[in-house]
Write a protein that holds these residues in place. Structure first.
Motif, PDB file in Angstrom:
ATOM      1  N   ASP A  79       1.603  13.972  10.344  1.00 35.05           N
ATOM      2  CA  ASP A  79       1.793  13.279  11.616  1.00 35.05           C
ATOM      3  C   ASP A  79       2.254  11.835  11.448  1.00 35.05           C
ATOM      4  O   ASP A  79       2.272  11.077  12.412  1.00 35.05           O
ATOM      5  CB  ASP A  79       0.484  13.310  12.418  1.00 35.05           C
ATOM      6  CG  ASP A  79       0.070  14.732  12.773  1.00 35.05           C
ATOM      7  OD1 ASP A  79       0.965  15.557  13.060  1.00 35.05           O
ATOM      8  OD2 ASP A  79      -1.141  15.023  12.752  1.00 35.05           O
ATOM      9  N   ASP A  80       2.624  11.446  10.235  1.00 39.29           N
ATOM     10  CA  ASP A  80       3.033  10.070   9.965  1.00 39.29           C
ATOM     11  C   ASP A  80       4.466  10.058   9.432  1.00 39.29           C
ATOM     12  O   ASP A  80       4.703  10.284   8.245  1.00 39.29           O
ATOM     13  CB  ASP A  80       2.076   9.414   8.957  1.00 39.29           C
ATOM     14  CG  ASP A  80       2.288   7.928   8.838  1.00 39.29           C
ATOM     15  OD1 ASP A  80       3.453   7.497   8.666  1.00 39.29           O
ATOM     16  OD2 ASP A  80       1.291   7.185   8.908  1.00 39.29           O
ATOM     17  N   GLU A  81       5.407   9.810  10.317  1.00 34.84           N
ATOM     18  CA  GLU A  81       6.823   9.868   9.955  1.00 34.84           C
ATOM     19  C   GLU A  81       7.198   8.851   8.875  1.00 34.84           C
ATOM     20  O   GLU A  81       8.028   9.140   8.024  1.00 34.84           O
ATOM     21  CB  GLU A  81       7.707   9.669  11.197  1.00 34.84           C
ATOM     22  CG  GLU A  81       7.633  10.820  12.184  1.00 34.84           C
ATOM     23  CD  GLU A  81       8.040  12.160  11.583  1.00 34.84           C
ATOM     24  OE1 GLU A  81       9.018  12.214  10.811  1.00 34.84           O
ATOM     25  OE2 GLU A  81       7.363  13.165  11.889  1.00 34.84           O
ATOM     26  N   GLU A  82       6.587   7.677   8.910  1.00 38.67           N
ATOM     27  CA  GLU A  82       6.918   6.643   7.928  1.00 38.67           C
ATOM     28  C   GLU A  82       6.548   7.091   6.522  1.00 38.67           C
ATOM     29  O   GLU A  82       7.343   6.964   5.581  1.00 38.67           O
ATOM     30  CB  GLU A  82       6.186   5.337   8.271  1.00 38.67           C
ATOM     31  CG  GLU A  82       6.500   4.199   7.320  1.00 38.67           C
ATOM     32  CD  GLU A  82       5.797   2.904   7.692  1.00 38.67           C
ATOM     33  OE1 GLU A  82       6.108   1.882   7.048  1.00 38.67           O
ATOM     34  OE2 GLU A  82       4.955   2.896   8.615  1.00 38.67           O
ATOM     35  N   VAL A  83       5.354   7.647   6.352  1.00 37.58           N
ATOM     36  CA  VAL A  83       4.915   8.088   5.028  1.00 37.58           C
ATOM     37  C   VAL A  83       5.700   9.323   4.593  1.00 37.58           C
ATOM     38  O   VAL A  83       6.111   9.435   3.437  1.00 37.58           O
ATOM     39  CB  VAL A  83       3.394   8.350   4.994  1.00 37.58           C
ATOM     40  CG1 VAL A  83       2.962   8.908   3.640  1.00 37.58           C
ATOM     41  CG2 VAL A  83       2.623   7.067   5.304  1.00 37.58           C
ATOM     42  N   LYS A  84       5.931  10.252   5.523  1.00 37.83           N
ATOM     43  CA  LYS A  84       6.699  11.451   5.164  1.00 37.83           C
ATOM     44  C   LYS A  84       8.097  11.073   4.650  1.00 37.83           C
ATOM     45  O   LYS A  84       8.555  11.603   3.644  1.00 37.83           O
ATOM     46  CB  LYS A  84       6.813  12.397   6.363  1.00 37.83           C
ATOM     47  CG  LYS A  84       5.544  13.150   6.632  1.00 37.83           C
ATOM     48  CD  LYS A  84       5.612  14.214   7.696  1.00 37.83           C
ATOM     49  CE  LYS A  84       6.778  14.255   8.580  1.00 37.83           C
ATOM     50  NZ  LYS A  84       6.685  15.224   9.677  1.00 37.83           N
ATOM     51  N   LYS A  85       8.742  10.133   5.327  1.00 38.73           N
ATOM     52  CA  LYS A  85      10.069   9.693   4.901  1.00 38.73           C
ATOM     53  C   LYS A  85       9.997   9.067   3.507  1.00 38.73           C
ATOM     54  O   LYS A  85      10.848   9.334   2.656  1.00 38.73           O
ATOM     55  CB  LYS A  85      10.644   8.693   5.905  1.00 38.73           C
ATOM     56  CG  LYS A  85      12.030   8.227   5.564  1.00 38.73           C
ATOM     57  CD  LYS A  85      12.578   7.281   6.613  1.00 38.73           C
ATOM     58  CE  LYS A  85      13.964   6.813   6.207  1.00 38.73           C
ATOM     59  NZ  LYS A  85      14.519   5.849   7.145  1.00 38.73           N
ATOM     60  N   ALA A  86       8.970   8.263   3.265  1.00 31.53           N
ATOM     61  CA  ALA A  86       8.806   7.627   1.951  1.00 31.53           C
ATOM     62  C   ALA A  86       8.532   8.667   0.864  1.00 31.53           C
ATOM     63  O   ALA A  86       9.020   8.547  -0.264  1.00 31.53           O
ATOM     64  CB  ALA A  86       7.681   6.590   2.007  1.00 31.53           C
ATOM     65  N   LEU A  87       7.772   9.702   1.187  1.00 28.98           N
ATOM     66  CA  LEU A  87       7.502  10.773   0.222  1.00 28.98           C
ATOM     67  C   LEU A  87       8.791  11.533  -0.108  1.00 28.98           C
ATOM     68  O   LEU A  87       9.076  11.807  -1.275  1.00 28.98           O
ATOM     69  CB  LEU A  87       6.456  11.747   0.773  1.00 28.98           C
ATOM     70  CG  LEU A  87       5.017  11.255   0.770  1.00 28.98           C
ATOM     71  CD1 LEU A  87       4.145  12.145   1.658  1.00 28.98           C
ATOM     72  CD2 LEU A  87       4.460  11.204  -0.652  1.00 28.98           C
ATOM     73  N   TYR A 138       0.839  -1.202   0.000  1.00 30.48           N
ATOM     74  CA  TYR A 138       0.000   0.000   0.000  1.00 30.48           C
ATOM     75  C   TYR A 138       0.874   1.253   0.000  1.00 30.48           C
ATOM     76  O   TYR A 138       0.597   2.216  -0.725  1.00 30.48           O
ATOM     77  CB  TYR A 138      -0.950   0.006   1.205  1.00 30.48           C
ATOM     78  CG  TYR A 138      -2.039   1.040   1.090  1.00 30.48           C
ATOM     79  CD1 TYR A 138      -3.238   0.743   0.460  1.00 30.48           C
ATOM     80  CD2 TYR A 138      -1.855   2.328   1.590  1.00 30.48           C
ATOM     81  CE1 TYR A 138      -4.233   1.697   0.336  1.00 30.48           C
ATOM     82  CE2 TYR A 138      -2.844   3.290   1.469  1.00 30.48           C
ATOM     83  CZ  TYR A 138      -4.033   2.972   0.840  1.00 30.48           C
ATOM     84  OH  TYR A 138      -5.010   3.919   0.708  1.00 30.48           O
ATOM     85  N   LEU A 139       1.938   1.239   0.791  1.00 32.45           N
ATOM     86  CA  LEU A 139       2.835   2.393   0.851  1.00 32.45           C
ATOM     87  C   LEU A 139       3.482   2.635  -0.517  1.00 32.45           C
ATOM     88  O   LEU A 139       3.539   3.771  -0.988  1.00 32.45           O
ATOM     89  CB  LEU A 139       3.914   2.193   1.921  1.00 32.45           C
ATOM     90  CG  LEU A 139       4.921   3.325   2.079  1.00 32.45           C
ATOM     91  CD1 LEU A 139       4.233   4.644   2.447  1.00 32.45           C
ATOM     92  CD2 LEU A 139       5.968   2.960   3.130  1.00 32.45           C
ATOM     93  N   GLU A 140       3.931   1.575  -1.156  1.00 33.63           N
ATOM     94  CA  GLU A 140       4.544   1.725  -2.483  1.00 33.63           C
ATOM     95  C   GLU A 140       3.541   2.291  -3.491  1.00 33.63           C
ATOM     96  O   GLU A 140       3.869   3.198  -4.258  1.00 33.63           O
ATOM     97  CB  GLU A 140       5.087   0.387  -2.983  1.00 33.63           C
ATOM     98  CG  GLU A 140       5.783   0.506  -4.331  1.00 33.63           C
ATOM     99  CD  GLU A 140       6.346  -0.806  -4.835  1.00 33.63           C
ATOM    100  OE1 GLU A 140       6.503  -0.921  -6.057  1.00 33.63           O
ATOM    101  OE2 GLU A 140       6.635  -1.705  -4.022  1.00 33.63           O
TER     102      GLU A 140
END
Length: 194
Positions: free
Chosen positions: A171-179, A148-150
């Motif tokens: 507020d979502d560090e995981e998604v921000k880093k991926a972006l 889903y993230l990919e």
């Protein structure tokens, strides 16, 4: 810094990118000076026109060399001057950020007769980000989450408007880093110090 394959407004430049002369060639800017050229969407380039003359480069922030993420905030996907951030910056930086915003009409909400598509495209990307967040909040752990993230990052790359995506996932560090990693040309260090 913003991705170099996007205009200052973050509209994806999918075909026929415009090569903008940062300092207008009609006002003394170098015609073929590599440092005077920047990829741009046609709307930013048209709005800017010949307003920046030779010697004006330092009066504005530029996405290929400056942090053009933090000086603006995105409320419901629409850009605004981030007064709170700029209050902590030196006066010159703050003035340069405000001048860029005005120079290319970043906050422009076009009338139905205008051809400026940045607002509509930004709104569409923002809505994609909101729907993606709803799904992200429901997806379980493991392989499904990874897939889903990919897919979400690919959708963000396709729709553009990095800042709108970052606002939705603030507020979502995981998604921000991926972006940040997913948008080529984005300088990670700009986000590490904040």
């Amino acid at each position: 810094m913003r991705p170099v394959n996007k205009g200052k407004c973050e509209l994806p430049v999918r075909h026929v990118p415009e090569v903008e002369h940062i300092e207008a060639k009609a006002k003394g800017g170098g015609l073929t000076d590599w440092d005077n050229l920047l990829l741009s969407c046609k709307y930013c380039n048209t709005r800017k026109g010949t307003k920046a003359a030779k010697g004006d480069r330092g009066k504005y922030l530029w996405p290929d060399e400056d942090d053009t993420f933090h000086p603006y905030q995105y409320s419901s996907g629409a850009p605004q001057i981030n007064e709170a951030f700029l209050a902590d910056q030196d006066k010159t930086y703050s003035e340069r950020a405000k001048r860029l915003f005005a120079l290319v009409g970043l906050g422009n909400r076009p009338s139905y007769k205008e051809k400026d598509r940045r607002f509509l495209a930004r709104n569409e990307a923002y809505n994609h980000a909101l729907l993606s967040k709803e799904g992200w909040d429901k997806v379980g752990e493991g392989k499904d989450k990874e897939i889903y993230l990919e897919l979400m990052i690919r959708l963000a790359q396709s729709t553009g408007f990095f800042s709108s995506w970052m606002e939705v996932f603030k507020d979502d560090e995981e998604v921000k880093k991926a972006l940040i990693q997913g948008f080529r040309g984005t300088r990670e260090s700009v986000f590490e110090k904040r």
